[in-house]
Enzyme design. Structure first.
Site, PDB file in Angstrom:
ATOM      1  N   LYS A 109      -6.482 -22.120  22.084  1.00 14.22           N
ATOM      2  CA  LYS A 109      -5.105 -20.924  22.229  1.00 14.22           C
ATOM      3  C   LYS A 109      -5.359 -20.061  20.980  1.00 14.22           C
ATOM      4  CE  LYS A 109      -0.410 -20.928  21.125  1.00 14.22           C
ATOM      5  NZ  LYS A 109       0.865 -21.547  20.185  1.00 14.22           N
ATOM      6  N   GLY A 170       9.112 -20.641  16.642  1.00 17.43           N
ATOM      7  CA  GLY A 170       9.849 -21.470  15.740  1.00 17.43           C
ATOM      8  C   GLY A 170      11.434 -21.343  15.646  1.00 17.43           C
ATOM      9  N   ALA A 197       6.558 -20.168  22.621  1.00 17.80           N
ATOM     10  CA  ALA A 197       7.356 -19.951  21.593  1.00 17.80           C
ATOM     11  C   ALA A 197       8.876 -19.176  21.883  1.00 17.80           C
ATOM     12  CB  ALA A 197       6.592 -18.850  20.833  1.00 17.80           C
ATOM     13  N   GLY A 198       9.787 -19.961  21.187  1.00 15.89           N
ATOM     14  CA  GLY A 198      11.126 -19.632  21.254  1.00 15.89           C
ATOM     15  C   GLY A 198      12.171 -20.903  21.833  1.00 15.89           C
ATOM     16  N   ASN A 219       6.662 -26.739  20.499  1.00 15.97           N
ATOM     17  CA  ASN A 219       6.668 -27.784  19.188  1.00 15.97           C
ATOM     18  C   ASN A 219       7.822 -27.988  18.601  1.00 15.97           C
ATOM     19  OD1 ASN A 219       4.382 -29.434  17.483  1.00 15.97           O
ATOM     20  ND2 ASN A 219       5.299 -27.968  16.024  1.00 15.97           N
ATOM     21  N   THR A 220       8.329 -26.906  17.954  1.00 17.13           N
ATOM     22  CA  THR A 220       9.318 -27.269  17.045  1.00 17.13           C
ATOM     23  C   THR A 220      10.570 -27.661  17.725  1.00 17.13           C
ATOM     24  OG1 THR A 220       8.634 -25.250  15.641  1.00 17.13           O
ATOM     25  CG2 THR A 220      10.805 -25.970  15.414  1.00 17.13           C
TER      26      THR A 220
END
Length: 268
Positions: A109, A170, A197-198, A219-220
Site C-alpha cells: 500500500k 483518521g 481513509a475517512g 483502521n481508526t
C-alpha cells in the site's frame, strides 16, 4: 440467478486484486488498538482476510520482543505492508523494498505524504514511486486523492488498484466527496476502486460501498471506537449491506410523494 436467502447469502464474488481474490471486501489496519490481542479479535470479527501493516512500526529485527505480527494468523490473513510516514518517493521506495526483503510481501500500500497536517498525498511523488516499484515486480496499491486524472496516470503506471480518500486520514468525517467518488466509479475500469481513509462509523462504510466502491480500508474507525470489537462486527455487516445495495440498484429519487399502494387497480 439462484434465489437469495438472508441466512445463506455469502457476498457472492469477493474482492479481486491483481488476479487474486479475497473473501471480504473489508481491509483493516493494525494500529491504535489498546492491545495486540484486541487487534486480533477485531480482525476475526470483521471477517477481513487482508490487513495493512505500517512497515516502519513493525519490529523486524529483534524477534525476542513482542510484535504485532505474532497476533496475525498468516494462514488466514494476508499482509499488505504500507509506507506510512514516507514524505518522498525515495523514502517510500526504500520502505517497500525493506518490506519485501524481510519477507512481509511484495504487495504494497503505497503512501507518499505531501503535507504533515492534512496527510494529503503527494501525487507526483506517488506516481514516481509507483512507476519504479511496478518495474521491480511489486503489486502497488496507491493511496491517493479523488483526482480522476492522477488515478488514470497511476493505472497507466501499473497500479493494481486505486485507493482514494473519502476524508482526511483518521478524521472519521465519513464520505465528504460523494460526487467525485461517483465519477471515479463511472470512469475507472479494469482495477478495483477501494475507499481508503475517512470512514468513522458503519453507515460511512455502507455509503462508500453504495457509491460503487469495490472495497473499503479502515483502521481508526474500529480501533478508536468505544467498543472496537462491536464496531469491527458492524463494519463487516455495513460493507456487505452496502455492496448488496449497490448491486441491487437503488430506486429512483423523486421530488414528491409516490404512494406505496398505488390507486390503480384498487376496488372502489
Amino acid at each position: 440467478m439462484r434465489p437469495l436467502r438472508a441466512n445463506t447469502y455469502n457476498r457472492g464474488m469477493g474482492l479481486k486484486i491483481a488476479g487474486r481474490e479475497f473473501s471480504s471486501r473489508l481491509i483493516v489496519g493494525t494500529g491504535k488498538y489498546r492491545s495486540f490481542a484486541q487487534m486480533a479479535r477485531c480482525h476475526e470479527l470483521s471477517g477481513t482476510d487482508f490487513v495493512t501493516v505500517a512497515v516502519r512500526r513493525v519490529n523486524l529485527t529483534d524477534r525476542s520482543k513482542e510484535s504485532l505480527l505474532d497476533y496475525i494468523d498468516r494462514d488466514r490473513i494476508s499482509l499488505l505492508p504500507n509506507t506510512a510516514g514516507c514524505y518522498t518517493a525515495d523514502e517510500a521506495i526504500r520502505t517497500a523494498r525493506l518490506a519485501r526483503e524481510v519477507g512481509l510481501s511484495n504487495w504494497i500500500k503505497l503512501e507518499v505524504i505531501g503535507d504533515q497536517k492534512t496527510l494529503f498525498p503527494d501525487n507526483e511523488g506517488l506516481l514516481e514511486a509507483t512507476e519504479v516499484l511496478v518495474k521491480e515486480g511489486f503489486v502497488v496499491l496507491p493511496y491517493t486523492n479523488d483526482d480522476l486524472i492522477y488515478a488514470r496516470k497511476l493505472i497507466d503506471a501499473g497500479a493494481a488498484a486505486i485507493m482514494p480518500l473519502a476524508a482526511p486520514i483518521g478524521s472519521g468525517l465519513g464520505v465528504q466527496n460523494h460526487n467525485n467518488l461517483r465519477i471515479l466509479r463511472e470512469m475507472i475500469t479494469g482495477v478495483p476502486l477501494i475507499v481508503d481513509a475517512g470512514v468513522g462509523t458503519a453507515s460511512d462504510a455502507a455509503v462508500a460501498m453504495e457509491l460503487g466502491a469495490d472495497g473499503v480500508l479502515m483502521n481508526t474507525a474500529i480501533a478508536e471506537a468505544e467498543e472496537p470489537e462491536k464496531m469491527a462486527l458492524a463494519m463487516k455487516f455495513a460493507v456487505d449491506a452496502g455492496r448488496l445495495a449497490y448491486e441491487a440498484g437503488r430506486m429512483t429519487m423523486r421530488s414528491y410523494a409516490s404512494a406505496s399502494s398505488p390507486l390503480r387497480g384498487m376496488v372502489r
